[in-house]
Scaffold this active site. Structure first.
Site, short mmCIF file in Angstrom:
data_model
loop_
_atom_site.label_atom_id
_atom_site.label_comp_id
_atom_site.label_asym_id
_atom_site.label_seq_id
_atom_site.Cartn_x
_atom_site.Cartn_y
_atom_site.Cartn_z
CG HIS A 1 -2.00 -0.95 0.99
ND1 HIS A 1 -3.13 -0.78 -0.03
CD2 HIS A 1 -2.35 -2.28 1.77
CE1 HIS A 1 -3.92 -1.72 0.27
NE2 HIS A 1 -3.57 -2.56 1.36
NE ARG B 1 1.14 -5.00 3.27
CZ ARG B 1 -0.23 -4.59 3.92
NH1 ARG B 1 -1.09 -5.62 4.15
NH2 ARG B 1 -0.44 -3.11 4.26
CG ASP C 1 -7.92 -5.67 2.31
OD1 ASP C 1 -8.53 -4.97 1.66
OD2 ASP C 1 -6.78 -5.89 2.45
C1 3PY Z 1 -5.73 -4.83 6.03
O1 3PY Z 1 -6.23 -4.63 7.29
O2 3PY Z 1 -6.48 -5.19 5.34
C2 3PY Z 1 -4.35 -4.73 6.12
O3 3PY Z 1 -3.66 -5.21 5.02
C3 3PY Z 1 -3.44 -3.99 7.02
O4 3PY Z 1 -2.27 -3.57 6.81
MG MG Z 2 -5.13 -5.68 3.52
#
Ligand code: 3PY
Ligand code: MG
Length: 260
Positions: free
Chosen positions: A45, A70, A174
Site C-alpha cells: 500500500h 509485506r 480488508d
Molecule cells: C488490512 O487491514 O487489510 C491490512 O492489510 C492492514 O495492513
Molecule cells: Mg489488507
C-alpha cells in the site's frame, strides 16, 4: 544468517515490530535504532518497490531488527526479489486458501521445498556468503500469510496446516470489506473472526500476528490477551505526525498560558 524472529514464531513467543511506509532509509535507520525485534516494510500500500525496500533494508543492517517485507501481492517474483534484497521474512497479502498459502511458501523456499531461484545478490553479500546462505535460508526465512477475507477465516485450519506457514497476520480492513462491513474494524464480526483465527493458531501451534496501529495501553493489552504474539506497533508515518502534533500542541498550550 540467523533469524531469531522465526524461532520466536515457531515457539509462539512475543516479538514486537513496527511498520514502515516512508520510502526513505532515514526512517528505517531511526526506527531500527529503537530496539524493535523486526520492522516490516509495506510494499503493498505504498510507493515502496523492490529498489525502495533494498534501501530501507540497508538502513536496518547491523542495527538489530529483522527486516520483513509485506510484499505487494502473492506473486512468486515479488516474494523472490524481496528475499534477494535481504528480507528475512515475508508477509503475503490476501491469502485465501491452502493452495495460495502453499504458493507463497514455495516462492520463499529453495528446491526441493520450493521454487526460489538461486543467484548472487544482496542477501548473500553478492555471492561471498552464497553457500552458507543457501544452506540456512529455508530454515531461517519466515513466511507469514495475511488472513483478510471471510474465505480465509473459513479455511484457517487448512491454511495453517500448510508446512512452511510460520504464522498468520490479520488484515482487519480488508476483512471488514469481505464481511460487508467496510472500515468497521471493531465490529463483532471482525472480533469473532480474530478470535477464531487466534484459537486455530493456538490449536495448531502457529503464531498469530496483528497490527496495533494506535498503540494505546488498552489496545496492546487486548492484542496480547487475545493470543497474538507477532505484534506490529504503529507506523512510521503516524509516529511522525503524533510526535509533531504533540510538540506543537505543547508549545501552543505554553504560549497561551504565558500570554494569559
Ligand atoms: C488490512 O487491514 O487489510 C491490512 O492489510 C492492514 O495492513
Ligand atoms: Mg489488507
Amino acid at each position: 544468517m540467523k533469524n531469531p524472529v522465526r524461532r520466536a514464531l515457531l515457539e509462539r513467543r512475543i516479538t514486537l515490530g513496527s511498520w514502515l511506509q516512508v520510502n526513505h532509509p532515514v526512517s528505517a535507520e531511526i526506527l531500527a535504532e529503537c530496539g524493535f525485534d523486526w520492522l516490516a516494510t509495506d510494499c503493498e500500500h505504498t510507493d515502496i518497490d523492490v529498489g525502495g525496500f533494498a534501501q530501507l533494508a540497508r538502513g536496518m543492517y547491523g542495527r538489530g531488527p529483522v527486516p520483513f517485507a509485506r510484499v505487494r501481492e502473492n506473486d512468486t517474483l515479488a516474494i523472490r526479489q524481496m528475499l534477494d534484497m535481504g528480507a528475512q521474512g515475508v508477509l503475503v497479502p490476501l491469502v485465501n486458501t491452502p493452495e495460495e498459502a502453499l504458493k507463497a511458501v514455495r516462492a520463499a523456499k529453495y528446491p526441493p521445498r520450493g521454487i526460489r531461484g538461486f543467484c548472487f545478490s544482496r542477501m548473500n553479500n553478492f555471492g561471498r556468503d552464497f553457500e552458507e546462505y543457501v544452506k540456512n535460508a529455508n530454515d531461517e526465512i519466515a513466511v507469514i500469510v495475511m488472513i483478510e477475507s471471510k474465505q480465509a477465516v473459513d479455511s484457517i485450519d487448512e491454511i495453517l496446516a500448510v508446512d512452511g506457514v510460520d504464522g498468520i497476520f490479520i488484515g482487519p480492513y480488508d476483512l471488514s470489506g469481505s464481511l460487508g462491513i467496510p472500515g468497521q474494524t471493531s465490529h463483532p464480526l471482525i472480533l469473532e473472526s480474530c478470535a477464531k483465527v487466534s484459537d486455530a493458531c493456538r490449536r495448531l501451534g502457529k503464531s498469530a500476528g496483528a497490527h496495533v496501529v494506535i498503540p494505546t495501553p488498552e489496545a496492546i493489552e487486548k492484542t496480547i490477551a487475545d493470543g497474538f504474539t507477532f505484534i506490529a506497533l504503529g507506523i512510521d508515518t503516524l509516529f511522525l505526525r503524533e510526535g509533531a502534533t504533540a510538540a506543537l500542541n505543547l508549545a501552543k498550550a505554553v504560549n497561551s498560558k504565558n500570554s494569559a
